[in-house]
Design a protein around this motif. Sequence first.
Motif, PDB file in Angstrom:
ATOM      1  N   PHE A   1       0.856  -1.186   0.000  1.00  0.00           N
ATOM      2  CA  PHE A   1       0.000   0.000   0.000  1.00  0.00           C
ATOM      3  C   PHE A   1       0.891   1.234   0.000  1.00  0.00           C
ATOM      4  N   LEU A   2       0.666   2.134  -0.964  1.00  0.00           N
ATOM      5  CA  LEU A   2       1.492   3.335  -1.085  1.00  0.00           C
ATOM      6  C   LEU A   2       0.646   4.595  -1.050  1.00  0.00           C
ATOM      7  N   ASP A   3       1.089   5.575  -0.287  1.00  0.00           N
ATOM      8  CA  ASP A   3       0.552   6.919  -0.398  1.00  0.00           C
ATOM      9  C   ASP A   3       1.313   7.589  -1.533  1.00  0.00           C
ATOM     10  N   VAL A   4       0.714   8.574  -2.163  1.00  0.00           N
ATOM     11  CA  VAL A   4       1.401   9.291  -3.244  1.00  0.00           C
ATOM     12  C   VAL A   4       2.356  10.314  -2.671  1.00  0.00           C
ATOM     13  N   VAL A   5       1.873  11.090  -1.711  1.00  0.00           N
ATOM     14  CA  VAL A   5       2.677  12.169  -1.139  1.00  0.00           C
ATOM     15  C   VAL A   5       3.485  11.614   0.033  1.00  0.00           C
ATOM     16  N   LEU A   6       4.793  11.504  -0.186  1.00  0.00           N
ATOM     17  CA  LEU A   6       5.706  10.985   0.833  1.00  0.00           C
ATOM     18  C   LEU A   6       6.927  11.883   0.910  1.00  0.00           C
ATOM     19  N   PRO A   7       7.580  11.935   2.072  1.00  0.00           N
ATOM     20  CA  PRO A   7       8.848  12.660   2.127  1.00  0.00           C
ATOM     21  C   PRO A   7       9.891  11.928   1.278  1.00  0.00           C
ATOM     22  N   GLY A   8      10.700  12.666   0.566  1.00  0.00           N
ATOM     23  CA  GLY A   8      11.711  12.040  -0.297  1.00  0.00           C
ATOM     24  C   GLY A   8      11.076  11.531  -1.578  1.00  0.00           C
ATOM     25  N   VAL A   9      11.273  10.255  -1.859  1.00  0.00           N
ATOM     26  CA  VAL A   9      10.729   9.628  -3.061  1.00  0.00           C
ATOM     27  C   VAL A   9       9.206   9.574  -2.956  1.00  0.00           C
ATOM     28  N   ASP A  10       8.492  10.065  -3.981  1.00  0.00           N
ATOM     29  CA  ASP A  10       7.025  10.021  -3.918  1.00  0.00           C
ATOM     30  C   ASP A  10       6.510   8.628  -4.293  1.00  0.00           C
ATOM     31  N   GLY A  11       5.224   8.409  -4.064  1.00  0.00           N
ATOM     32  CA  GLY A  11       4.624   7.106  -4.295  1.00  0.00           C
ATOM     33  C   GLY A  11       4.677   6.649  -5.738  1.00  0.00           C
ATOM     34  N   TYR A  12       4.553   7.592  -6.686  1.00  0.00           N
ATOM     35  CA  TYR A  12       4.612   7.220  -8.103  1.00  0.00           C
ATOM     36  C   TYR A  12       5.984   6.635  -8.457  1.00  0.00           C
ATOM     37  N   ASN A  13       7.036   7.326  -8.053  1.00  0.00           N
ATOM     38  CA  ASN A  13       8.395   6.845  -8.356  1.00  0.00           C
ATOM     39  C   ASN A  13       8.721   5.557  -7.597  1.00  0.00           C
ATOM     40  N   LEU A  14       8.241   5.463  -6.378  1.00  0.00           N
ATOM     41  CA  LEU A  14       8.460   4.241  -5.607  1.00  0.00           C
ATOM     42  C   LEU A  14       7.765   3.063  -6.289  1.00  0.00           C
ATOM     43  N   CYS A  15       6.561   3.282  -6.778  1.00  0.00           N
ATOM     44  CA  CYS A  15       5.832   2.233  -7.485  1.00  0.00           C
ATOM     45  C   CYS A  15       6.599   1.790  -8.735  1.00  0.00           C
ATOM     46  N   LYS A  16       7.117   2.756  -9.490  1.00  0.00           N
ATOM     47  CA  LYS A  16       7.912   2.415 -10.683  1.00  0.00           C
ATOM     48  C   LYS A  16       9.120   1.565 -10.307  1.00  0.00           C
ATOM     49  N   THR A  17       9.784   1.934  -9.222  1.00  0.00           N
ATOM     50  CA  THR A  17      10.960   1.187  -8.754  1.00  0.00           C
ATOM     51  C   THR A  17      10.579  -0.238  -8.380  1.00  0.00           C
ATOM     52  N   ILE A  18       9.468  -0.388  -7.677  1.00  0.00           N
ATOM     53  CA  ILE A  18       9.008  -1.718  -7.264  1.00  0.00           C
ATOM     54  C   ILE A  18       8.695  -2.572  -8.489  1.00  0.00           C
ATOM     55  N   LYS A  19       7.992  -2.003  -9.442  1.00  0.00           N
ATOM     56  CA  LYS A  19       7.557  -2.767 -10.618  1.00  0.00           C
ATOM     57  C   LYS A  19       8.711  -3.093 -11.572  1.00  0.00           C
ATOM     58  N   LYS A  20       9.802  -2.341 -11.505  1.00  0.00           N
ATOM     59  CA  LYS A  20      10.983  -2.645 -12.330  1.00  0.00           C
ATOM     60  C   LYS A  20      11.787  -3.809 -11.771  1.00  0.00           C
ATOM     61  N   ASP A  21      11.637  -4.075 -10.481  1.00  0.00           N
ATOM     62  CA  ASP A  21      12.363  -5.161  -9.824  1.00  0.00           C
ATOM     63  C   ASP A  21      11.724  -6.492 -10.223  1.00  0.00           C
ATOM     64  N   LYS A  22      12.513  -7.383 -10.804  1.00  0.00           N
ATOM     65  CA  LYS A  22      11.987  -8.661 -11.297  1.00  0.00           C
ATOM     66  C   LYS A  22      11.334  -9.485 -10.193  1.00  0.00           C
ATOM     67  N   ARG A  23      11.842  -9.379  -8.959  1.00  0.00           N
ATOM     68  CA  ARG A  23      11.288 -10.156  -7.848  1.00  0.00           C
ATOM     69  C   ARG A  23       9.929  -9.627  -7.404  1.00  0.00           C
ATOM     70  N   ARG A  24       9.650  -8.362  -7.671  1.00  0.00           N
ATOM     71  CA  ARG A  24       8.415  -7.735  -7.174  1.00  0.00           C
ATOM     72  C   ARG A  24       7.480  -7.265  -8.283  1.00  0.00           C
ATOM     73  N   LYS A  25       7.828  -7.598  -9.487  1.00  0.00           N
ATOM     74  CA  LYS A  25       7.077  -7.140 -10.654  1.00  0.00           C
ATOM     75  C   LYS A  25       5.579  -7.461 -10.552  1.00  0.00           C
ATOM     76  N   TYR A  26       5.262  -8.622 -10.007  1.00  0.00           N
ATOM     77  CA  TYR A  26       3.870  -9.060  -9.935  1.00  0.00           C
ATOM     78  C   TYR A  26       3.235  -8.833  -8.562  1.00  0.00           C
ATOM     79  N   THR A  27       3.952  -8.200  -7.644  1.00  0.00           N
ATOM     80  CA  THR A  27       3.375  -7.877  -6.345  1.00  0.00           C
ATOM     81  C   THR A  27       2.361  -6.761  -6.530  1.00  0.00           C
ATOM     82  N   PRO A  28       1.129  -6.957  -6.073  1.00  0.00           N
ATOM     83  CA  PRO A  28       0.117  -5.907  -6.229  1.00  0.00           C
ATOM     84  C   PRO A  28       0.487  -4.656  -5.432  1.00  0.00           C
TER      85      PRO A  28
END
Length: 165
Positions: A89-116
């Motif tokens: 679960f991600l909020d969009v507005v976060l200190p530092g890296v925002d939720g959108y960029n964090l989501c992109k990072t998670i989805k680029k990781d092969k181990r977490r690509k399919y994690t909802p």
Amino acid sequence: MNIREDNAIHHIPRPLLPSRVLKILDQAANETQLTEAYLHRALIVDDSQAVRTSVQLELKKLDVSSDCAESGEQALAFLNGNGQYDIIFLDVVLPGVDGYNLCKTIKKDKRRKYTPVVMLTGKSSPFDRVRGKLSGCDTYLTKPVSRGDFQDVVQKYLSQAKGVV
């Protein structure tokens, strides 16, 4: 606080402050987490302690253990150190890296690509929803979320992860 009167002790309760309430809820959540075996794991990323605690308690009702992070950087540390999560679960507005960029990072990781990844945010404009989808989130929920909608989303993804919740 205790007051002594003629060798008798009377207890005067302190007022319940929001910080004390959150601390008590957090302690209860952690105690439950240590004593029960859970089938699923979730990561909750939100800069609001009240939201993190609320989501954590709601997940406990569904037998889901959770870790909480208050920033994108802390979330990345959890992801790199604690293995796999069944839902994030991600909020969009976060200190530092925002939720959108964090989501992109998670989805680029092969181990977490399919994690909802569920965006759980106060940003409700169509533009924000499109940004969420473009970043790779699986569902975009706006706060406040009804208990029914929240449970439906959790059960949908966790039933896909390891059988029915």
